[in-house]
Design a protein around this motif. Structure first.
Motif, short mmCIF file in Angstrom:
data_model
loop_
_atom_site.label_atom_id
_atom_site.label_comp_id
_atom_site.label_asym_id
_atom_site.label_seq_id
_atom_site.Cartn_x
_atom_site.Cartn_y
_atom_site.Cartn_z
N GLY A 202 4.85 -2.65 -7.10
CA GLY A 202 4.16 -3.42 -6.08
C GLY A 202 3.10 -4.34 -6.63
N HIS A 203 2.19 -4.73 -5.75
CA HIS A 203 1.13 -5.69 -6.06
C HIS A 203 -0.19 -4.95 -6.25
N GLY A 204 -1.27 -5.72 -6.20
CA GLY A 204 -2.59 -5.13 -6.33
C GLY A 204 -3.02 -4.35 -5.11
N MET A 205 -2.71 -4.89 -3.91
CA MET A 205 -3.20 -4.28 -2.68
C MET A 205 -2.12 -3.57 -1.87
N PHE A 206 -0.86 -3.69 -2.25
CA PHE A 206 0.19 -2.98 -1.54
C PHE A 206 1.34 -2.66 -2.50
#
Length: 216
Positions: A202-206
Protein backbone atom coordinates in the motif's frame (compact mmCIF):
# COMPACT_ATOMS: atom_id res chain seq x y z
CA UNK A 1 -1.05 -3.84 -15.33
CA UNK A 2 -2.62 -0.62 -14.06
CA UNK A 3 -2.04 0.94 -10.61
CA UNK A 4 -0.12 -2.10 -9.40
CA UNK A 5 3.07 -4.03 -10.08
CA UNK A 6 4.08 -7.68 -10.35
CA UNK A 7 4.81 -9.06 -6.90
CA UNK A 8 3.34 -6.06 -5.07
CA UNK A 9 0.81 -8.21 -3.18
CA UNK A 10 -2.37 -6.48 -4.34
CA UNK A 11 -2.98 -8.32 -7.61
CA UNK A 12 -3.48 -11.91 -8.77
CA UNK A 13 -0.84 -12.04 -11.52
CA UNK A 14 1.06 -15.34 -11.11
CA UNK A 15 4.80 -14.93 -10.55
CA UNK A 16 5.62 -16.93 -13.69
CA UNK A 17 3.53 -14.72 -16.01
CA UNK A 18 5.33 -11.95 -17.88
CA UNK A 19 3.97 -8.41 -17.73
CA UNK A 20 4.25 -6.55 -21.04
CA UNK A 21 2.94 -3.08 -20.16
CA UNK A 22 2.88 -1.44 -16.74
CA UNK A 23 1.31 1.86 -15.63
CA UNK A 24 1.72 2.78 -11.98
CA UNK A 25 2.41 5.56 -9.47
CA UNK A 26 3.72 3.45 -6.61
CA UNK A 27 7.47 3.32 -5.88
CA UNK A 28 9.09 0.89 -8.35
CA UNK A 29 10.08 -2.53 -7.09
CA UNK A 30 13.72 -3.47 -7.45
CA UNK A 31 13.29 -6.40 -9.82
CA UNK A 32 12.55 -6.19 -13.55
CA UNK A 33 8.90 -5.19 -13.79
CA UNK A 34 7.74 -5.33 -17.40
CA UNK A 35 8.82 -5.03 -21.02
CA UNK A 36 7.59 -1.43 -20.99
CA UNK A 37 7.00 0.46 -17.73
CA UNK A 38 5.63 3.92 -17.01
CA UNK A 39 6.03 4.65 -13.30
CA UNK A 40 5.79 8.07 -11.69
CA UNK A 41 5.70 7.91 -7.90
CA UNK A 42 5.60 11.71 -7.67
CA UNK A 43 1.87 11.52 -8.41
CA UNK A 44 -0.81 10.79 -5.85
CA UNK A 45 -3.16 9.29 -8.44
CA UNK A 46 -2.36 7.27 -11.56
CA UNK A 47 -5.19 8.94 -13.52
CA UNK A 48 -3.19 12.18 -13.39
CA UNK A 49 -0.55 10.60 -15.62
CA UNK A 50 -3.14 9.63 -18.23
CA UNK A 51 -4.77 13.06 -18.20
CA UNK A 52 -1.40 14.77 -18.67
CA UNK A 53 -0.60 12.48 -21.60
CA UNK A 54 -3.89 13.27 -23.34
CA UNK A 55 -3.47 17.00 -22.80
CA UNK A 56 0.09 16.88 -24.15
CA UNK A 57 -1.13 15.11 -27.29
CA UNK A 58 -4.13 17.48 -27.68
CA UNK A 59 -6.59 14.59 -27.37
CA UNK A 60 -10.06 15.86 -26.56
CA UNK A 61 -11.42 14.20 -23.41
CA UNK A 62 -15.09 13.43 -24.01
CA UNK A 63 -17.70 13.79 -21.27
CA UNK A 64 -17.98 10.10 -20.28
CA UNK A 65 -14.22 9.64 -20.08
CA UNK A 66 -13.88 12.88 -18.12
CA UNK A 67 -16.54 11.65 -15.69
CA UNK A 68 -14.66 8.37 -15.17
CA UNK A 69 -11.38 10.20 -14.59
CA UNK A 70 -12.96 12.58 -12.07
CA UNK A 71 -14.23 9.57 -10.14
CA UNK A 72 -10.83 7.87 -10.41
CA UNK A 73 -9.05 10.80 -8.79
CA UNK A 74 -11.78 11.41 -6.23
CA UNK A 75 -12.03 7.80 -5.05
CA UNK A 76 -8.26 7.25 -4.95
CA UNK A 77 -7.62 10.42 -2.96
CA UNK A 78 -10.74 10.49 -0.76
CA UNK A 79 -11.99 13.65 -2.51
CA UNK A 80 -8.49 15.19 -2.73
CA UNK A 81 -7.86 14.77 1.01
CA UNK A 82 -5.22 12.05 0.82
CA UNK A 83 -1.75 12.08 -0.76
CA UNK A 84 -2.32 14.48 -3.65
CA UNK A 85 -0.16 17.27 -5.04
CA UNK A 86 -0.56 20.25 -7.35
CA UNK A 87 -0.43 18.12 -10.51
CA UNK A 88 -3.23 15.86 -9.26
CA UNK A 89 -5.41 18.86 -8.42
CA UNK A 90 -4.78 20.49 -11.80
CA UNK A 91 -5.68 17.26 -13.59
CA UNK A 92 -8.83 16.92 -11.49
CA UNK A 93 -10.02 20.44 -12.28
CA UNK A 94 -9.34 19.93 -16.01
CA UNK A 95 -11.58 16.86 -16.28
CA UNK A 96 -14.15 18.11 -13.75
CA UNK A 97 -15.04 20.98 -16.07
CA UNK A 98 -15.72 18.42 -18.82
CA UNK A 99 -17.59 15.74 -16.88
CA UNK A 100 -21.29 14.91 -16.62
CA UNK A 101 -22.23 15.83 -13.06
CA UNK A 102 -25.45 13.81 -13.11
CA UNK A 103 -23.62 10.63 -14.10
CA UNK A 104 -20.88 11.39 -11.59
CA UNK A 105 -23.47 11.61 -8.80
CA UNK A 106 -24.96 8.27 -9.86
CA UNK A 107 -21.54 6.64 -9.72
CA UNK A 108 -20.55 8.14 -6.36
CA UNK A 109 -23.86 7.53 -4.57
CA UNK A 110 -25.35 4.33 -6.02
CA UNK A 111 -28.23 2.40 -4.41
CA UNK A 112 -26.84 0.01 -1.79
CA UNK A 113 -28.10 -3.51 -1.01
CA UNK A 114 -29.46 -4.55 2.36
CA UNK A 115 -26.33 -6.62 2.98
CA UNK A 116 -24.23 -3.46 2.99
CA UNK A 117 -26.11 -2.06 5.99
CA UNK A 118 -25.95 -5.39 7.78
CA UNK A 119 -22.18 -5.27 7.33
CA UNK A 120 -22.04 -1.73 8.71
CA UNK A 121 -24.09 -2.77 11.76
CA UNK A 122 -21.82 -5.77 12.31
CA UNK A 123 -18.71 -3.61 12.04
CA UNK A 124 -20.06 -1.12 14.59
CA UNK A 125 -20.84 -3.92 17.05
CA UNK A 126 -17.44 -5.55 16.71
CA UNK A 127 -15.24 -2.42 16.73
CA UNK A 128 -12.72 -2.27 19.57
CA UNK A 129 -10.53 0.72 20.45
CA UNK A 130 -7.23 1.13 22.26
CA UNK A 131 -6.01 4.70 22.61
CA UNK A 132 -5.94 6.07 19.03
CA UNK A 133 -6.33 2.64 17.36
CA UNK A 134 -9.60 1.03 16.25
CA UNK A 135 -9.82 -2.61 15.15
CA UNK A 136 -12.77 -4.53 13.77
CA UNK A 137 -13.03 -8.08 12.48
CA UNK A 138 -16.17 -8.32 10.34
CA UNK A 139 -16.33 -12.10 10.10
CA UNK A 140 -17.69 -13.46 6.81
CA UNK A 141 -18.37 -10.66 4.31
CA UNK A 142 -20.32 -10.64 1.05
CA UNK A 143 -17.64 -8.66 -0.79
CA UNK A 144 -13.97 -7.93 -0.19
CA UNK A 145 -14.49 -4.18 -0.68
CA UNK A 146 -16.61 -3.76 2.47
CA UNK A 147 -13.50 -4.29 4.62
CA UNK A 148 -11.69 -1.25 3.19
CA UNK A 149 -14.91 0.78 3.26
CA UNK A 150 -15.25 0.18 6.99
CA UNK A 151 -11.60 1.09 7.55
CA UNK A 152 -12.24 4.40 5.76
CA UNK A 153 -15.45 4.88 7.75
CA UNK A 154 -13.84 4.33 11.15
CA UNK A 155 -10.72 6.44 10.58
CA UNK A 156 -12.95 9.54 10.54
CA UNK A 157 -13.63 9.04 14.27
CA UNK A 158 -12.39 12.18 16.02
CA UNK A 159 -10.27 10.26 18.55
CA UNK A 160 -8.93 7.65 16.13
CA UNK A 161 -5.89 8.02 13.89
CA UNK A 162 -5.34 4.34 12.94
CA UNK A 163 -7.83 1.67 11.87
CA UNK A 164 -7.33 -2.02 11.14
CA UNK A 165 -10.24 -3.98 9.66
CA UNK A 166 -10.36 -7.61 8.60
CA UNK A 167 -12.97 -9.93 7.13
CA UNK A 168 -13.25 -13.42 5.64
CA UNK A 169 -14.11 -13.53 1.94
CA UNK A 170 -14.09 -16.99 0.34
CA UNK A 171 -10.62 -18.45 1.06
CA UNK A 172 -9.01 -15.18 2.08
CA UNK A 173 -8.70 -13.02 5.15
CA UNK A 174 -8.99 -9.47 3.79
CA UNK A 175 -6.91 -6.84 5.62
CA UNK A 176 -7.28 -3.06 5.42
CA UNK A 177 -5.26 -0.41 7.27
CA UNK A 178 -5.97 3.34 7.34
CA UNK A 179 -4.37 6.28 9.13
CA UNK A 180 -4.72 10.06 9.27
CA UNK A 181 -1.02 10.45 10.01
CA UNK A 182 0.50 11.92 6.84
CA UNK A 183 3.98 10.73 7.83
CA UNK A 184 2.92 7.15 8.43
CA UNK A 185 4.08 4.14 6.46
CA UNK A 186 0.96 2.01 6.38
CA UNK A 187 2.22 -0.09 3.48
CA UNK A 188 5.30 -1.17 5.39
CA UNK A 189 3.30 -1.69 8.57
CA UNK A 190 0.83 -4.11 6.99
CA UNK A 191 3.74 -6.14 5.61
CA UNK A 192 4.97 -6.66 9.16
CA UNK A 193 1.59 -8.08 10.21
CA UNK A 194 1.61 -11.12 7.92
CA UNK A 195 3.99 -13.96 7.11
CA UNK A 196 3.71 -13.68 3.31
CA UNK A 197 4.44 -10.08 2.35
CA UNK A 198 3.69 -10.77 -1.30
CA UNK A 199 -0.06 -10.49 -0.70
CA UNK A 200 -0.14 -7.11 1.07
CA UNK A 201 1.10 -3.58 0.40
CA UNK A 202 0.00 0.00 0.00
CA UNK A 203 0.77 3.68 0.41
CA UNK A 204 1.77 5.85 3.32
CA UNK A 205 -1.73 6.43 4.69
CA UNK A 206 -3.64 3.39 3.43
CA UNK A 207 -2.75 -0.22 2.79
CA UNK A 208 -4.20 -3.70 2.63
CA UNK A 209 -4.19 -7.10 1.05
CA UNK A 210 -5.09 -10.62 2.04
CA UNK A 211 -3.92 -13.79 3.74
CA UNK A 212 -4.67 -17.16 2.14
CA UNK A 213 -6.67 -19.17 4.70
CA UNK A 214 -7.78 -22.00 2.40
CA UNK A 215 -5.72 -24.53 4.37
CA UNK A 216 -6.62 -23.25 7.83
Amino acid sequence: MVDTQPGSGNNVLPSNVECHLLLDHHPPLKKNLADLSFINNNLGVLATMLIEWMREMDIEIQSDLATALVYAISSESQNLKREVNKRDIEAYLYVYLRCNLKKLAQIMTPPLPRQYYLSVAQALQKAKTYRNLLCAHLGDVSSAEIVSEMADFFVRHERISWTLCTGRFKDRLIISVRTRNEKAKAGKLVQQLVENRNTVGGHGMFAGGFVDISNM
